[in-house]
Design a protein around this motif. Sequence first.
Motif, short mmCIF file in Angstrom:
data_model
loop_
_atom_site.label_atom_id
_atom_site.label_comp_id
_atom_site.label_asym_id
_atom_site.label_seq_id
_atom_site.Cartn_x
_atom_site.Cartn_y
_atom_site.Cartn_z
N TYR A 7 0.81 -1.14 -0.01
CA TYR A 7 -0.03 -0.13 -0.01
C TYR A 7 0.85 1.26 0.04
CZ TYR A 7 -3.39 3.52 1.12
OH TYR A 7 -4.42 4.74 1.08
N ASN A 11 0.26 4.14 -3.14
CA ASN A 11 -0.72 5.21 -2.63
C ASN A 11 -0.66 6.63 -3.03
OD1 ASN A 11 1.04 5.60 -0.96
ND2 ASN A 11 -0.04 5.97 0.93
N GLN A 14 -4.23 8.59 -3.07
CA GLN A 14 -4.25 8.96 -1.79
C GLN A 14 -3.53 10.06 -1.10
OE1 GLN A 14 -3.91 6.07 -3.18
NE2 GLN A 14 -5.55 4.39 -2.43
N GLY A 42 -8.41 5.36 10.21
CA GLY A 42 -8.08 4.39 9.25
C GLY A 42 -6.88 4.98 8.49
N ASP A 66 -6.83 2.27 13.06
CA ASP A 66 -7.01 1.39 11.86
C ASP A 66 -7.66 -0.02 12.43
OD1 ASP A 66 -6.22 1.57 8.62
OD2 ASP A 66 -6.75 -0.50 9.35
N SER A 68 -7.48 -2.58 10.93
CA SER A 68 -6.26 -3.75 10.48
C SER A 68 -4.88 -3.80 11.49
CB SER A 68 -6.02 -3.85 9.05
OG SER A 68 -4.59 -4.25 8.90
N LEU A 89 -8.66 0.02 16.06
CA LEU A 89 -9.86 0.82 16.26
C LEU A 89 -10.96 0.43 15.20
CD1 LEU A 89 -11.83 2.45 18.63
CD2 LEU A 89 -11.45 4.22 16.78
N ASP A 90 -11.88 -0.03 15.41
CA ASP A 90 -13.18 -0.12 14.34
C ASP A 90 -14.10 1.03 14.56
OD1 ASP A 90 -15.06 -0.58 12.69
OD2 ASP A 90 -15.77 -2.66 13.63
N GLU A 92 -16.69 1.68 13.17
CA GLU A 92 -18.05 1.31 13.06
C GLU A 92 -18.32 0.44 14.10
OE1 GLU A 92 -18.48 -1.12 9.37
OE2 GLU A 92 -20.63 -0.43 9.24
N PHE A 109 -8.87 10.05 6.08
CA PHE A 109 -8.42 10.07 4.46
C PHE A 109 -8.73 8.59 4.13
CE2 PHE A 109 -5.99 13.02 7.00
CZ PHE A 109 -6.12 14.25 6.28
N ILE A 115 -16.90 1.98 4.96
CA ILE A 115 -17.88 1.70 6.14
C ILE A 115 -19.33 1.46 5.52
CG2 ILE A 115 -18.71 2.87 8.35
CD1 ILE A 115 -15.62 2.19 8.60
C1 LIG Z 1 -7.22 3.02 1.53
S1 LIG Z 1 -6.57 2.97 3.19
C2 LIG Z 1 -6.42 4.63 3.67
C3 LIG Z 1 -5.20 4.85 4.51
C4 LIG Z 1 -4.71 6.27 4.79
N1 LIG Z 1 -5.58 6.96 5.49
C5 LIG Z 1 -4.24 6.85 3.42
O1 LIG Z 1 -4.81 7.87 3.28
O2 LIG Z 1 -3.49 6.35 2.73
C6 LIG Z 1 -8.01 2.51 4.08
C7 LIG Z 1 -8.02 2.08 5.47
O3 LIG Z 1 -9.00 2.02 6.39
C8 LIG Z 1 -9.18 1.10 7.06
N2 LIG Z 1 -10.46 0.79 7.56
C9 LIG Z 1 -11.40 -0.03 6.93
N3 LIG Z 1 -12.53 -0.10 7.65
C10 LIG Z 1 -12.25 0.43 8.92
C11 LIG Z 1 -13.26 0.54 10.11
N4 LIG Z 1 -14.11 0.13 10.36
N5 LIG Z 1 -12.54 1.30 11.20
C12 LIG Z 1 -11.24 1.68 10.89
N6 LIG Z 1 -10.47 1.54 10.04
C13 LIG Z 1 -10.97 1.01 8.84
C14 LIG Z 1 -8.54 -0.15 6.26
O4 LIG Z 1 -7.83 -1.07 7.03
C15 LIG Z 1 -7.39 0.61 5.58
O5 LIG Z 1 -6.07 0.80 6.26
#
Ligand SMILES: C[S@@+](CC[C@H](N)C(=O)[O-])C[C@H]1O[C@@H](n2cnc3c(N)ncnc32)[C@H](O)[C@@H]1O
Length: 286
Positions: A7, A11, A14, A42, A66, A68, A89-90, A92, A109, A115
């Motif tokens: 990633y 990225n 992003q 995230g 995150d 993950s 942390l989730d 949701e 970001f 979600i």
């Molecule tokens: C595309 S990445 C973005 C990472 C970083 N913020 C960036 O801009 O490069 C999306 C991230 O959201 C996390 N994510 C997905 N669902 C989530 C949740 N319910 N709670 C927290 N993080 C979550 C994923 O694990 C992933 O690492």
Amino acid sequence: MNNAELYQRSNNLQKRDAIVFLEQYAPKMKWKKSNNRILDIGCGDGSVTNMLKKYIPVDFKLLGCDISEKMVNYANDHHCNEQTSFTVLDIEGDLPEGMKGNFDHVFSFYALHWIINQERAFRNIFNLLDYKGECFMIFVAGAPVFDVYRILAHNNKWSKWLQDVDKYISPYHDSQEPAKEIRAMAEKIGFVDIDVDCKDLVFVYEDVDILRKAMTAINPFKVPQELYDDFMDDYLEILKEMNLVDKINNNYGKTVPFNYRLLVVYARKPSQDKMLDLSLENSTKE
Ligand SMILES: C[S@@+](CC[C@H](N)C(=O)[O-])C[C@H]1O[C@@H](n2cnc3c(N)ncnc32)[C@H](O)[C@@H]1O
Ligand SMILES: CC(C)=CCC/C(C)=C/CC/C(C)=C/C(=O)O
């Protein structure tokens, strides 16, 4: 999607968008003179969390979170220091009591389109903020990748691995007015000073190989390793059918432009007094 190493190499889109919108919004945010408590939801590999430091005052504590564990471990290994740390942390799920009301600024970001229960996530963001705290988020409303996921999910060859496809399509992908929906949800939760914009953007991948790596870096489906190249070939074929990649020569030597819609959201939690007034107003109405 939880291969942090891949990633962080793929990225660019992003990172570009984080920079573009931080340049625009960060100077207008209400920073404290000292002890700015900041959360990045995230955070992924932590590279964007790290970039955030350029846009915030020097006196801060920054926590990235995150869902993950792999992403969080990578972020801690590469970007953790006295002022910055990362935790699982989730957004949701249920919030730890100790985090509620503990942040002055919440950022996110390229994460909230992952979600399903948007209201739960936005309510959690509201509850993470201290009174007068503010949040700033960017996330995808619509993109061709989501159409590709739907097509692959209907293909007998891949349907087995894409059964939960709807979980990975932005909840706003089919929405005509995503900004209006988000504003209404944020108002219902109690946010004020809400600013929601849905931007039509384009990102140009230098060539198909770079695009393929970007597709892999965000791929949420657990397709077995031995079938993965075949899966990516079919993914690219669909992009060709959609006229996003040249049919003849795989776009070799040519750039690949992608259009998408990005949501840019700012909102604030009211002061304690204002919230008390509002709850009194509501109780007299009942
Ligand atoms: C595309 S990445 C973005 C990472 C970083 N913020 C960036 O801009 O490069 C999306 C991230 O959201 C996390 N994510 C997905 N669902 C989530 C949740 N319910 N709670 C927290 N993080 C979550 C994923 O694990 C992933 O690492
Ligand atoms: C990789 C690819 C085909 C990109 C198209 C453009 C685009 C904005 C994709 C965003 C999709 C997404 C789910 C990104 C993310 O979560 O980081």
